[in-house]
Motif scaffolding. Sequence first.
Motif, PDB file in Angstrom:
ATOM      1  N   GLU A 144       0.853  -1.200   0.000  1.00  0.00           N
ATOM      2  CA  GLU A 144       0.000   0.000   0.000  1.00  0.00           C
ATOM      3  C   GLU A 144       0.882   1.242   0.000  1.00  0.00           C
ATOM      4  OE1 GLU A 144      -3.689   2.067   2.499  1.00  0.00           O
ATOM      5  OE2 GLU A 144      -2.539   0.440   3.400  1.00  0.00           O
ATOM      6  N   ASN A 145       0.647   2.137  -0.961  1.00  0.00           N
ATOM      7  CA  ASN A 145       1.465   3.344  -1.087  1.00  0.00           C
ATOM      8  C   ASN A 145       0.676   4.368  -1.890  1.00  0.00           C
ATOM      9  OD1 ASN A 145       4.224   4.254  -3.223  1.00  0.00           O
ATOM     10  ND2 ASN A 145       3.667   5.203  -1.310  1.00  0.00           N
ATOM     11  N   TYR A 146       0.403   5.524  -1.277  1.00  0.00           N
ATOM     12  CA  TYR A 146      -0.411   6.533  -1.955  1.00  0.00           C
ATOM     13  C   TYR A 146       0.194   7.925  -1.818  1.00  0.00           C
ATOM     14  CZ  TYR A 146      -4.021   3.025  -2.550  1.00  0.00           C
ATOM     15  OH  TYR A 146      -4.704   1.887  -2.921  1.00  0.00           O
ATOM     16  N   PHE A 147       0.103   8.678  -2.914  1.00  0.00           N
ATOM     17  CA  PHE A 147       0.432  10.095  -2.949  1.00  0.00           C
ATOM     18  C   PHE A 147      -0.902  10.839  -3.048  1.00  0.00           C
ATOM     19  CE2 PHE A 147       4.044   7.801  -4.482  1.00  0.00           C
ATOM     20  CZ  PHE A 147       5.172   8.550  -4.162  1.00  0.00           C
ATOM     21  N   THR A 148      -1.344  11.433  -1.951  1.00  0.00           N
ATOM     22  CA  THR A 148      -2.659  12.067  -1.891  1.00  0.00           C
ATOM     23  C   THR A 148      -2.506  13.576  -1.837  1.00  0.00           C
ATOM     24  OG1 THR A 148      -3.530  10.165  -0.659  1.00  0.00           O
ATOM     25  CG2 THR A 148      -4.846  12.182  -0.649  1.00  0.00           C
ATOM     26  N   LEU A 149      -3.118  14.265  -2.784  1.00  0.00           N
ATOM     27  CA  LEU A 149      -3.120  15.721  -2.756  1.00  0.00           C
ATOM     28  C   LEU A 149      -4.335  16.179  -1.959  1.00  0.00           C
ATOM     29  CD1 LEU A 149      -1.798  18.344  -3.686  1.00  0.00           C
ATOM     30  CD2 LEU A 149      -3.210  18.250  -5.748  1.00  0.00           C
ATOM     31  N   TRP A 150      -4.076  16.946  -0.901  1.00  0.00           N
ATOM     32  CA  TRP A 150      -5.126  17.414   0.005  1.00  0.00           C
ATOM     33  C   TRP A 150      -5.434  18.886  -0.230  1.00  0.00           C
ATOM     34  CZ3 TRP A 150      -3.147  15.408   5.411  1.00  0.00           C
ATOM     35  CH2 TRP A 150      -3.614  14.108   5.614  1.00  0.00           C
ATOM     36  N   ASP A 151      -6.655  19.273   0.182  1.00  0.00           N
ATOM     37  CA  ASP A 151      -6.947  20.681   0.371  1.00  0.00           C
ATOM     38  C   ASP A 151      -6.588  21.046   1.814  1.00  0.00           C
ATOM     39  OD1 ASP A 151      -9.064  19.855   2.038  1.00  0.00           O
ATOM     40  OD2 ASP A 151     -10.569  20.082   0.459  1.00  0.00           O
ATOM     41  N   ALA A 152      -6.896  22.252   2.222  1.00  0.00           N
ATOM     42  CA  ALA A 152      -6.476  22.719   3.550  1.00  0.00           C
ATOM     43  C   ALA A 152      -7.213  22.011   4.687  1.00  0.00           C
ATOM     44  CB  ALA A 152      -6.680  24.227   3.655  1.00  0.00           C
ATOM     45  N   GLN A 153      -8.314  21.323   4.376  1.00  0.00           N
ATOM     46  CA  GLN A 153      -9.082  20.600   5.386  1.00  0.00           C
ATOM     47  C   GLN A 153      -8.832  19.091   5.326  1.00  0.00           C
ATOM     48  OE1 GLN A 153     -10.713  23.164   3.437  1.00  0.00           O
ATOM     49  NE2 GLN A 153     -10.042  24.428   5.173  1.00  0.00           N
ATOM     50  N   MET A 154      -7.739  18.674   4.678  1.00  0.00           N
ATOM     51  CA  MET A 154      -7.395  17.271   4.528  1.00  0.00           C
ATOM     52  C   MET A 154      -8.400  16.517   3.669  1.00  0.00           C
ATOM     53  SD  MET A 154      -5.978  16.120   8.289  1.00  0.00           S
ATOM     54  CE  MET A 154      -4.643  16.965   9.118  1.00  0.00           C
ATOM     55  N   GLY A 155      -9.077  17.214   2.806  1.00  0.00           N
ATOM     56  CA  GLY A 155      -9.957  16.581   1.837  1.00  0.00           C
ATOM     57  C   GLY A 155      -9.172  16.241   0.582  1.00  0.00           C
ATOM     58  N   GLY A 192      -5.123  22.171  -8.370  1.00  0.00           N
ATOM     59  CA  GLY A 192      -6.153  23.154  -8.661  1.00  0.00           C
ATOM     60  C   GLY A 192      -6.173  24.215  -7.591  1.00  0.00           C
ATOM     61  N   PRO A 193      -7.168  25.078  -7.598  1.00  0.00           N
ATOM     62  CA  PRO A 193      -7.181  26.207  -6.654  1.00  0.00           C
ATOM     63  C   PRO A 193      -7.167  25.796  -5.183  1.00  0.00           C
ATOM     64  CG  PRO A 193      -8.804  26.527  -8.401  1.00  0.00           C
ATOM     65  CD  PRO A 193      -8.290  25.132  -8.552  1.00  0.00           C
ATOM     66  N   THR A 194      -7.727  24.625  -4.872  1.00  0.00           N
ATOM     67  CA  THR A 194      -7.790  24.219  -3.461  1.00  0.00           C
ATOM     68  C   THR A 194      -6.587  23.391  -3.012  1.00  0.00           C
ATOM     69  OG1 THR A 194      -9.032  22.206  -3.996  1.00  0.00           O
ATOM     70  CG2 THR A 194     -10.311  24.213  -3.546  1.00  0.00           C
ATOM     71  N   ALA A 195      -5.684  23.094  -3.921  1.00  0.00           N
ATOM     72  CA  ALA A 195      -4.535  22.255  -3.562  1.00  0.00           C
ATOM     73  C   ALA A 195      -3.708  22.905  -2.455  1.00  0.00           C
ATOM     74  CB  ALA A 195      -3.670  22.001  -4.789  1.00  0.00           C
ATOM     75  N   HIS A 196      -3.318  22.084  -1.479  1.00  0.00           N
ATOM     76  CA  HIS A 196      -2.608  22.621  -0.319  1.00  0.00           C
ATOM     77  C   HIS A 196      -1.356  21.828   0.024  1.00  0.00           C
ATOM     78  CE1 HIS A 196      -2.085  24.523   3.607  1.00  0.00           C
ATOM     79  NE2 HIS A 196      -2.046  23.318   4.170  1.00  0.00           N
ATOM     80  N   GLU A 197      -1.429  20.502  -0.124  1.00  0.00           N
ATOM     81  CA  GLU A 197      -0.345  19.694   0.387  1.00  0.00           C
ATOM     82  C   GLU A 197      -0.408  18.290  -0.212  1.00  0.00           C
ATOM     83  OE1 GLU A 197       1.280  19.734   4.776  1.00  0.00           O
ATOM     84  OE2 GLU A 197      -0.651  18.727   4.674  1.00  0.00           O
ATOM     85  N   LEU A 198       0.756  17.748  -0.529  1.00  0.00           N
ATOM     86  CA  LEU A 198       0.848  16.351  -0.940  1.00  0.00           C
ATOM     87  C   LEU A 198       1.199  15.529   0.297  1.00  0.00           C
ATOM     88  CD1 LEU A 198       0.598  14.766  -3.633  1.00  0.00           C
ATOM     89  CD2 LEU A 198       3.094  14.745  -3.712  1.00  0.00           C
ATOM     90  N   TYR A 199       0.355  14.554   0.580  1.00  0.00           N
ATOM     91  CA  TYR A 199       0.490  13.725   1.775  1.00  0.00           C
ATOM     92  C   TYR A 199       0.804  12.311   1.306  1.00  0.00           C
ATOM     93  CZ  TYR A 199      -0.703  12.160   6.542  1.00  0.00           C
ATOM     94  OH  TYR A 199      -0.671  11.659   7.816  1.00  0.00           O
ATOM     95  N   ILE A 200       1.968  11.804   1.682  1.00  0.00           N
ATOM     96  CA  ILE A 200       2.479  10.550   1.125  1.00  0.00           C
ATOM     97  C   ILE A 200       2.484   9.482   2.212  1.00  0.00           C
ATOM     98  CG2 ILE A 200       4.427   9.455  -0.043  1.00  0.00           C
ATOM     99  CD1 ILE A 200       5.229  12.499  -0.721  1.00  0.00           C
ATOM    100  N   ARG A 201       1.819   8.373   1.921  1.00  0.00           N
ATOM    101  CA  ARG A 201       1.776   7.236   2.835  1.00  0.00           C
ATOM    102  C   ARG A 201       2.574   6.082   2.227  1.00  0.00           C
ATOM    103  NH1 ARG A 201      -3.658   9.280   3.138  1.00  0.00           N
ATOM    104  NH2 ARG A 201      -4.477   9.484   5.259  1.00  0.00           N
ATOM    105  N   ASP A 202       3.691   5.756   2.826  1.00  0.00           N
ATOM    106  CA  ASP A 202       4.448   4.550   2.492  1.00  0.00           C
ATOM    107  C   ASP A 202       4.156   3.535   3.593  1.00  0.00           C
ATOM    108  OD1 ASP A 202       5.502   5.988   0.420  1.00  0.00           O
ATOM    109  OD2 ASP A 202       7.580   5.851   1.060  1.00  0.00           O
ATOM    110  N   VAL A 203       3.349   2.544   3.287  1.00  0.00           N
ATOM    111  CA  VAL A 203       2.878   1.604   4.296  1.00  0.00           C
ATOM    112  C   VAL A 203       3.722   0.330   4.237  1.00  0.00           C
ATOM    113  CG1 VAL A 203       0.888   0.378   5.225  1.00  0.00           C
ATOM    114  CG2 VAL A 203       0.566   2.570   4.063  1.00  0.00           C
TER     115      VAL A 203
END
Length: 432
Positions: A144-155, A192-203
């Motif tokens: 399991e390994n994901y690169f998740t782009l979040w908005d400021a509310q972790m969405g 996009g306009p709401t992009a805030h942070e790339l959150y990477i999970r290396d499981v």
Amino acid sequence: MPSLPVTVTPERPVLTDHPVATAEQHEHELAALELVAHPTVKAAYAAVAATWLGRAKASSAMLERFEAAFEEVMFSAAIWSSNADPLRPKVTCITRLAHEVDGLRVPGTRWGIDNPDTVYRTIPISGDERYEIRGRVGPGRMTENYFTLWDAQMGTVDVLDGRRMHVEDDGSYVITVDADPAGGRPNHVRSGPTAHELYIRDVLLDWACDDPNHIEVERLGGPTTGPERTLDEQAEAAAAMMAHFADFTGKLSHGMYKTEPNRFALAWQADHTGAMRNQVYVAGRFLLEPGQAFVVDVSDGGAEYFTVPLSNVWGTTLDIYDRTGSLNKAQSTPNADGTFTYVIGPDDPGVANWIDSDGLREGILTLRMAEFGAGGPAQDLAARGRVVDLADLDTDAAGLTDVPRVTATERAAQIDVRREGYLRRLPEGVSR
């Protein structure tokens, strides 16, 4: 492990030999040590502690764990908040155990009921900018390994599945991040306009073999404009995130503690406030009397990965280095029918899948299941909890007579393997 060939330029840092304990990571941790000494941060530290303790209504046993847990949650806020400039992005690991850098003790950074199997890293992102994430995978690819782009509310804004991304023959990869469609680019995360942070999970399912990704980031385009944040501005940001972390974790724990204890049968999927898309969560809490244990029976529904970790009310996982404060599928012994049975509590029951609560008779469980087949979880997906008397473990009354047993020697060997596996992601060693 072979090194990834890179062209050395002033703008592009060289990937280090270790994927997590990089020079950039150490520099960031040392800077965070200076940041927490700032008067604004020290004032926030005291204020947040008083507020959290006043709201928590914690038991005396949990109050004894507050100081150590609070240090981790607050230092994680300092680490995270000080890598927040999308014009000067860095790759920062945000959930580590305490260790030393240059002779200085760096506190742990666990918070928010983390997953002990996961190496969590963040990269600040602006939807107005373009980025390339470069790196390489190790010989032991993760389940399991994901690169998740979040908005400021972790969405979730967008997600790239790192397990299935395009990787070159030498293990290298390039991920593009910008607001345009992929346009043929194989590993693209659309911002996009709401992009805030790339959150990477290396499981890491198999701690002894699975390899975290090497990761570096470059912002493309023209030279960086605008000043860097001053130390005072960084301190204000850290103070704000400290308050947010305490509030966030307090709400998580309050939600768990509103439920009836020793009931562990709720499953749900989420895609907000930090939860992982396509992952099933089963959560609850246990509350035991002396001489009791909490038993959890798991049928994984075809999940390639699952983990059963314990947390305290402050949102930090329990001892995962010297004790079995969590067990995942690779670390567990199945029953004859392919299901799994876990015995949770402070006393070693002599069964294979003992999750050690480190002296606590209460706590939070957050079982996570992921990587199902194309049809999703099978109908037999289940996790049920029940209280048993330790005196009954070897009788039919407990329903555990067929659960695999271990000796004291086997338990000690299990812990030795666990420590050795964990140090693969923390080569600095664990600091007390």
